[in-house]
Write a protein that holds these residues in place. Structure first.
Motif, PDB file in Angstrom:
ATOM      1  N   LYS A 109       0.830  -1.204   0.000  1.00 30.03           N
ATOM      2  CA  LYS A 109       0.000   0.000   0.000  1.00 30.03           C
ATOM      3  C   LYS A 109       0.865   1.255   0.000  1.00 30.03           C
ATOM      4  O   LYS A 109       0.630   2.201  -0.766  1.00 30.03           O
ATOM      5  CB  LYS A 109      -0.923  -0.021   1.220  1.00 30.03           C
ATOM      6  CG  LYS A 109      -1.902   1.142   1.279  1.00 30.03           C
ATOM      7  CD  LYS A 109      -2.830   0.993   2.481  1.00 30.03           C
ATOM      8  CE  LYS A 109      -3.815   2.165   2.564  1.00 30.03           C
ATOM      9  NZ  LYS A 109      -4.718   2.027   3.732  1.00 30.03           N
ATOM     10  N   SER A 110       1.864   1.269   0.862  1.00 30.42           N
ATOM     11  CA  SER A 110       2.732   2.451   0.971  1.00 30.42           C
ATOM     12  C   SER A 110       3.553   2.666  -0.286  1.00 30.42           C
ATOM     13  O   SER A 110       3.718   3.800  -0.751  1.00 30.42           O
ATOM     14  CB  SER A 110       3.658   2.305   2.184  1.00 30.42           C
ATOM     15  OG  SER A 110       2.913   2.252   3.379  1.00 30.42           O
ATOM     16  N   ASN A 131       2.874   1.637  -3.372  1.00 29.68           N
ATOM     17  CA  ASN A 131       2.006   2.070  -4.475  1.00 29.68           C
ATOM     18  C   ASN A 131       1.643   3.549  -4.347  1.00 29.68           C
ATOM     19  O   ASN A 131       1.571   4.274  -5.337  1.00 29.68           O
ATOM     20  CB  ASN A 131       0.739   1.214  -4.515  1.00 29.68           C
ATOM     21  CG  ASN A 131       1.001  -0.150  -5.114  1.00 29.68           C
ATOM     22  OD1 ASN A 131       1.883  -0.306  -5.950  1.00 29.68           O
ATOM     23  ND2 ASN A 131       0.257  -1.143  -4.676  1.00 29.68           N
ATOM     24  N   LYS A 132       1.435   3.985  -3.117  1.00 26.56           N
ATOM     25  CA  LYS A 132       1.140   5.395  -2.878  1.00 26.56           C
ATOM     26  C   LYS A 132       2.348   6.259  -3.223  1.00 26.56           C
ATOM     27  O   LYS A 132       2.230   7.315  -3.855  1.00 26.56           O
ATOM     28  CB  LYS A 132       0.747   5.586  -1.400  1.00 26.56           C
ATOM     29  CG  LYS A 132       0.386   7.011  -1.027  1.00 26.56           C
ATOM     30  CD  LYS A 132      -0.916   7.468  -1.680  1.00 26.56           C
ATOM     31  CE  LYS A 132      -1.321   8.852  -1.224  1.00 26.56           C
ATOM     32  NZ  LYS A 132      -2.530   9.340  -1.931  1.00 26.56           N
ATOM     33  N   TRP A 133       3.518   5.790  -2.816  1.00 28.47           N
ATOM     34  CA  TRP A 133       4.760   6.529  -3.069  1.00 28.47           C
ATOM     35  C   TRP A 133       5.044   6.627  -4.570  1.00 28.47           C
ATOM     36  O   TRP A 133       5.594   7.616  -5.049  1.00 28.47           O
ATOM     37  CB  TRP A 133       5.909   5.813  -2.347  1.00 28.47           C
ATOM     38  CG  TRP A 133       7.264   6.363  -2.642  1.00 28.47           C
ATOM     39  CD1 TRP A 133       7.818   7.510  -2.164  1.00 28.47           C
ATOM     40  CD2 TRP A 133       8.252   5.762  -3.489  1.00 28.47           C
ATOM     41  NE1 TRP A 133       9.084   7.669  -2.655  1.00 28.47           N
ATOM     42  CE2 TRP A 133       9.378   6.603  -3.475  1.00 28.47           C
ATOM     43  CE3 TRP A 133       8.294   4.603  -4.247  1.00 28.47           C
ATOM     44  CZ2 TRP A 133      10.531   6.313  -4.191  1.00 28.47           C
ATOM     45  CZ3 TRP A 133       9.439   4.308  -4.964  1.00 28.47           C
ATOM     46  CH2 TRP A 133      10.542   5.165  -4.932  1.00 28.47           C
ATOM     47  N   LYS A 134       4.649   5.623  -5.330  1.00 28.97           N
ATOM     48  CA  LYS A 134       4.947   5.608  -6.759  1.00 28.97           C
ATOM     49  C   LYS A 134       3.950   6.408  -7.598  1.00 28.97           C
ATOM     50  O   LYS A 134       4.107   6.534  -8.806  1.00 28.97           O
ATOM     51  CB  LYS A 134       4.989   4.159  -7.266  1.00 28.97           C
ATOM     52  CG  LYS A 134       6.203   3.393  -6.767  1.00 28.97           C
ATOM     53  CD  LYS A 134       6.195   1.956  -7.238  1.00 28.97           C
ATOM     54  CE  LYS A 134       6.468   1.861  -8.719  1.00 28.97           C
ATOM     55  NZ  LYS A 134       6.574   0.462  -9.177  1.00 28.97           N
ATOM     56  N   GLU A 135       2.912   6.944  -6.962  1.00 28.80           N
ATOM     57  CA  GLU A 135       1.992   7.806  -7.701  1.00 28.80           C
ATOM     58  C   GLU A 135       2.705   9.102  -8.109  1.00 28.80           C
ATOM     59  O   GLU A 135       3.509   9.642  -7.350  1.00 28.80           O
ATOM     60  CB  GLU A 135       0.777   8.148  -6.843  1.00 28.80           C
ATOM     61  CG  GLU A 135      -0.153   6.979  -6.580  1.00 28.80           C
ATOM     62  CD  GLU A 135      -1.325   7.380  -5.715  1.00 28.80           C
ATOM     63  OE1 GLU A 135      -1.447   8.587  -5.409  1.00 28.80           O
ATOM     64  OE2 GLU A 135      -2.107   6.502  -5.328  1.00 28.80           O
ATOM     65  N   ASP A 149       2.814  12.960  -8.617  1.00 28.31           N
ATOM     66  CA  ASP A 149       2.127  14.172  -8.171  1.00 28.31           C
ATOM     67  C   ASP A 149       1.801  15.031  -9.394  1.00 28.31           C
ATOM     68  O   ASP A 149       2.628  15.168 -10.304  1.00 28.31           O
ATOM     69  CB  ASP A 149       3.049  14.949  -7.213  1.00 28.31           C
ATOM     70  CG  ASP A 149       2.317  16.078  -6.531  1.00 28.31           C
ATOM     71  OD1 ASP A 149       2.028  17.093  -7.197  1.00 28.31           O
ATOM     72  OD2 ASP A 149       2.034  15.953  -5.329  1.00 28.31           O
ATOM     73  N   LYS A 178      -2.396  13.014 -11.947  1.00 29.51           N
ATOM     74  CA  LYS A 178      -1.669  11.965 -11.239  1.00 29.51           C
ATOM     75  C   LYS A 178      -1.683  10.684 -12.063  1.00 29.51           C
ATOM     76  O   LYS A 178      -2.656  10.378 -12.707  1.00 29.51           O
ATOM     77  CB  LYS A 178      -2.333  11.672  -9.892  1.00 29.51           C
ATOM     78  CG  LYS A 178      -2.062  12.711  -8.814  1.00 29.51           C
ATOM     79  CD  LYS A 178      -2.576  12.196  -7.494  1.00 29.51           C
ATOM     80  CE  LYS A 178      -2.224  13.134  -6.358  1.00 29.51           C
ATOM     81  NZ  LYS A 178      -2.653  12.596  -5.067  1.00 29.51           N
ATOM     82  N   HIS A 205      -0.763   6.455 -11.668  1.00 30.76           N
ATOM     83  CA  HIS A 205      -0.291   5.278 -10.940  1.00 30.76           C
ATOM     84  C   HIS A 205       0.599   4.509 -11.898  1.00 30.76           C
ATOM     85  O   HIS A 205       0.153   4.077 -12.950  1.00 30.76           O
ATOM     86  CB  HIS A 205      -1.473   4.399 -10.514  1.00 30.76           C
ATOM     87  CG  HIS A 205      -2.340   5.067  -9.494  1.00 30.76           C
ATOM     88  ND1 HIS A 205      -2.202   4.847  -8.149  1.00 30.76           N
ATOM     89  CD2 HIS A 205      -3.349   5.961  -9.628  1.00 30.76           C
ATOM     90  CE1 HIS A 205      -3.102   5.558  -7.494  1.00 30.76           C
ATOM     91  NE2 HIS A 205      -3.805   6.249  -8.375  1.00 30.76           N
TER      92      HIS A 205
END
Length: 653
Positions: free
Chosen positions: A219-220, A222-226, A228, A380, A382
Motif C-alpha cells: 500500500k505504501s 504504491n502510494k509513493w509511486k503515484e 504528483d 496523477k 499510478h
C-alpha cells in the motif's frame, strides 16, 4: 393402546431415542449401500466400453472404493454388507494401484498420490487384513511413494505412519536409510509437540512478520509511486527509480519491524521460563523461554552459579528487547537481577541478525513514455506494479530425495557472484548452492562427489578442471556434470568465448578461461557422459548502445559460439550467442537455472536430457519476454558422436 404408548414414552424416553436413532442409522446405511452398489454397476459397465479411457475408469474405481469403505466402517463384522464390502474392495484394489501408476506416468503426481494413498490405506485397514493386500509385490513401492512425498512436504506425522508401514512390509536390508528418515521425522514431531505443549499460547493470533508487513508495504509503495500532478517527468524519474525504491522499501520495513515488536512482544518473568541443569564445562545455564532457548553465562566460582539456581524464583528480569528471526519474535537481549543485586546480561543480537527476516520487493519497469503521453504534470498517474516477494524460491524447498546413490557421477560447480573488478552476478551464489543440493538429494550423488568452487579465481578454475581430471583417471566409466554461473566474456579481436574469473575484468582474456579449452579438456576425460550447464552469456550491446554488464550475465561484444568436437559432451547454454542471460529476481535465481531446477523438482530428476531441453527452452523464452521484454533462448550443442542419442540420456541413474 394410546395410554400404553404414552406410558412408555413418559417412563422410557431414552429407549425411544435409541430406537429412533437406530431407525435413522439403518435408513442411512441402506442408502449408502444402494449408492455404492449403483456406482459399482456403472464401473463394471464402463470397463466393457472400449471408448472410455483408462483414466476415467480408474476415477470411477476410486469413487466406488470410497463408497464401500464407508459401508465397511459402518457395518458390524459378519453381516452381509460387511462381507460384500470386503469382497468388492479387494476387487477394486488392483485398479487403485493401476490408477497410481497411470497418473504417475502422466506426470499427474498429486492424483497419483490420491490413488496410492487410497490403495495403501485400504490395505492397512484391520477389516481388510484377511484379504492379504499388503503381501502384494507392488505394495511396498506404493507405500514408499507416499512416505517420500509426505516427508518432502514436511508432513512428518503422516510420513511416520507410512515409513513404519514400509519397514513392516520389506526385509531388513532396506531399513537402514528409511530408519534415518523415520528417526528424523519422529524427532521433529516430538520437538514440535514439546514446543507447543510448553508455550502453545505465545504466538497465538500473531501473524508471521512477512504476512504482517506485506499489505502495508504494498500500500505504501504504491502510494509513493503515484505521480504528483505538480511534479515534472524529470523530477518524478529522479524520485522514483530502482535505487530510491529499494531505499524506500528498506525504510518501510524498518518502521514495520519496530511496530511489529511493539505490538506483539510481551515482557516475561522467570515464571514464564524454565532453568535447566548447569553446564559446568561452559559455565552457563540453558534457559527455556516462550521465545526460544537462551544460554546465560554465570561463573561457578564462589558458588555463584549454585546460588543463582537456588534463588531462581526470586530473580527479576529487566530490559527485554526483541528482534524478528525466522519471521517470528525472538529475544535479542535481557538482564537478570538476583536478590543480592547481581546482574547477568544475555545478548544474542549478532546471531539473531543473521536470521533476521527480510521482505524483498521487486518492481516492474516504470513506463515513463506513458507519463509523457498522458499530459505530464496535469494529472496523477499510478505507475508500475509493486510486488512483495517473501521467503525462498519455490525450487529451494520441497527438493525431492532420491532413494538410490549415484556413486559413479561427479559434479563440478563454479558459481561466480562477487567479482572484484566488475559488477557482481546477482544470485549466482544461490544458483550454485541449490544446484549442489539437487545433485545430492535428487540425483543421488554422494556429498564427496560434489566439487564446489564458489567465487573462483583463474587459479581455482584451473584447479577445478584438474580435480575432475584426476578423478577421471582414478575411476572407470564415470559420468560428469559441470555447472557454471557467472559472467562470460568475448575476446575483442577473435570473438572467442571465455568464462570470467572473479579476479579478472576481461580486458586481458589471457587471464580468463577459454570455453573451447574447457570443452576440449572435459571431452578428453573418457567419461561415459559429460553434461555442461552454463548460466552465462557472451552477448553484445543493447539496442540503445548501453552495456548489459550491470544487469545481465555477460558483457558487450558478441562471441562466437563454441561447439564440442569430441567425447560424449552435451552443453546447455542459457542464451544464444547474440542474447543475454537474465536473472529471475522474483525467484532469486538465474532465469535459466530456475527452470533447470524446476524440471528436476517436478520430475524428481527422472527426466531425459531431451525433455529437460524442451522444458527449459520453452519456459525461459516465454518468461523472458514477459518479465524482461527481451528474447532469451537457451541452446544445446553436443559432440558429433552422440548427435542422435543425447536426448534419451538422463542425469539420474
Amino acid at each position: 393402546m394410546d395410554k400404553a404408548i404414552k406410558y412408555l414414552f413418559n417412563h422410557h424416553k431414552s429407549l425411544w431415542v435409541v430406537m429412533i436413532l437406530l431407525v435413522c442409522t439403518t435408513a442411512t446405511h441402506g442408502q449408502s449401500i444402494a449408492q455404492a452398489d449403483n456406482n459399482y454397476k456403472q464401473f463394471v459397465m464402463m470397463r466393457s466400453i472400449d471408448t472410455i479411457s483408462k483414466g476415467d475408469i480408474y476415477l470411477k474405481a476410486l469413487e466406488c472404493a470410497r463408497d464401500y469403505k464407508q459401508v465397511l466402517i459402518s457395518s458390524p463384522s459378519g453381516v452381509e454388507s460387511f462381507d460384500k464390502s470386503c469382497a468388492v474392495l479387494a476387487t477394486l484394489y488392483p485398479f487403485l494401484k493401476a490408477g497410481a501408476g497411470y497418473n504417475s506416468q502422466a506426470r499427474q503426481d498429486s492424483l497419483a498420490m490420491v490413488f496410492a494413498k487410497e490403495a495403501v490405506d485400504l490395505a492397512m485397514m484391520k477389516e481388510m487384513q484377511s484379504k492379504n493386500l499388503r503381501k502384494d509385490n507392488y505394495y511396498p513401492e506404493l507405500v514408499y511413494f507416499i512416505a517420500a512425498r509426505t516427508y518432502n512436504k514436511e508432513d512428518y506425522e503422516n510420513a511416520i505412519i507410512y515409513l513404519k508401514e514400509y519397514m513392516d512390509v520389506t526385509d531388513a536390508s532396506k531399513h537402514t536409510r528409511v530408519l534415518a528418515y523415520l528417526k528424523e521425522a519422529e524427532g521433529l514431531v516430538a520437538q514440535k509437540k514439546k514446543s507447543e505443549e510448553k508455550f502453545e499460547d505465545v504466538y497465538k493470533g500473531i501473524p508471521y512478520f512477512d504476512v504482517f508487513a506485506k499489505e502495508s508495504i504494498e500500500k505504501s509503495m504504491n502510494k509513493w509511486k503515484e505521480k504528483d500532478p505538480y511534479e515534472t517527468i524529470e523530477e518524478y524519474k529522479k524520485r522514483v527509480n530502482e535505487e530510491t525504491a529499494k531505499k524506500k522499501q528498506e525504510e518501510l520495513q524498518k518502521i514495520l519491524m519496530d511496530e511489529y515488536v511493539q505490538r506483539f512482544a510481551k515482557n516475561m518473568t522467570v515464571a514464564d521460563m524454565k532453568i535447566m541443569p548447569y553446564d559446568a564445562e561452559n559455565q552457563s545455564f540453558l534457559i527455556e523461554t516462550p521465545y526460544g532457548d537462551i544460554l546465560l553465562k554465570v561463573p561457578r566460582t564462589d558458588n555463584e552459579a549454585r546460588q543463582f539456581a537456588e534463588n531462581w524464583t526470586s530473580v527479576n528480569v529487566y530490559n527485554q528487547k526483541f528482534v524478528i528471526a525466522d519471521k517470528k519474535l525472538a529475544l535479542a537481549s535481557l538482564t537478570f537481577s538476583t536478590p543480592t543485586g547481581k546482574l547477568y546480561e544475555y545478548n544474542n543480537q549478532q546471531v539473531l541478525a543473521y536470521n533476521q527476516t527480510e521482505v524483498a520487493a521487486n518492481f516492474a519497469p516504470i513506463d515513463y513514455g506513458m507519463l509523457s503521453n498522458s499530459g505530464g504534470s496535469q494529472s496523477k498517474q499510478h505507475v508500475g506494479k509493486t510486488e512483495v516477494v517473501v521467503g525462498l524460491s519455490d525450487v529451494d524447498v520441497n527438493i525431492p530425495r532420491n532413494k538410490n546413490t549415484n556413486t559413479n557421477t561427479f559434479a563440478v560447480i563454479i558459481a561466480n557472484e562477487d567479482y572484484t573488478l566488475v559488477p557482481p552476478v546477482p544470485m549466482a551464489g544461490n544458483d550454485g548452492t541449490i544446484f549442489a543440493t539437487y545433485c545430492e538429494q535428487t540425483l543421488g550423488l554422494p556429498k564427496e562427489n560434489i566439487l564446489s568452487y564458489p567465487n573462483a579465481t583463474y587459479g581455482k578454475m584451473i584447479r577445478a578442471v584438474q580435480d575432475i581430471t584426476n578423478i577421471a583417471k582414478a575411476y572407470n566409466d564415470i559420468h560428469i556434470i559441470f555447472y557454471y554461473a557467472g559472467h562470460g566474456i568475448p575476446n575483442e579481436s577473435t570473438r572467442d568465448a571465455f568464462l570470467l574469473p572473479i579476479d579478472a575484468d576481461g580486458s586481458q582474456t589471457e587471464a580468463c578461461y577459454p570455453l573451447k579449452r574447457l570443452y576440449g579438456e572435459l571431452s578428453s576425460l573418457g567419461a561415459q557422459s559429460v553434461v555442461v550447464f552454463l548460466d552465462a552469456c557472451f552477448s553484445g550491446a543493447t539496442g540503445d548502445g548501453s552495456t548489459l554488464m550491470a544487469s545481465a550475465r555477460g558483457i558487450s561484444l558478441r562471441a562466437r559460439q563454441e561447439r564440442p568436437t569430441g567425447g560424449n559432451l552435451i552443453a546447455f547454454s542459457a542464451a544464444s550467442d547474440d542474447e543475454t542471460a537474465y536473472p529471475y529476481k522474483e525467484q532469486r535465481h538465474g532465469l535459466f537455472t530456475y527452470f533447470l531446477l524446476k524440471k528436476l523438482q517436478s520430475s524428481k530428476g527422472n527426466t531425459t536430457l531431451g525433455e529437460l531441453c524442451k522444458y527449459v527452452t520453452e519456459n525461459v523464452k516465454q518468461k523472458s519476454v514477459v518479465i524482461n521484454r527481451k528474447i532469451q533462448t537457451p541452446v544445446v550443442t553436443c559432440s558429433p558422436d552422440i548427435q542422435e542419442s543425447w536426448g534419451k540420456m538422463k542425469l539420474k541413474r
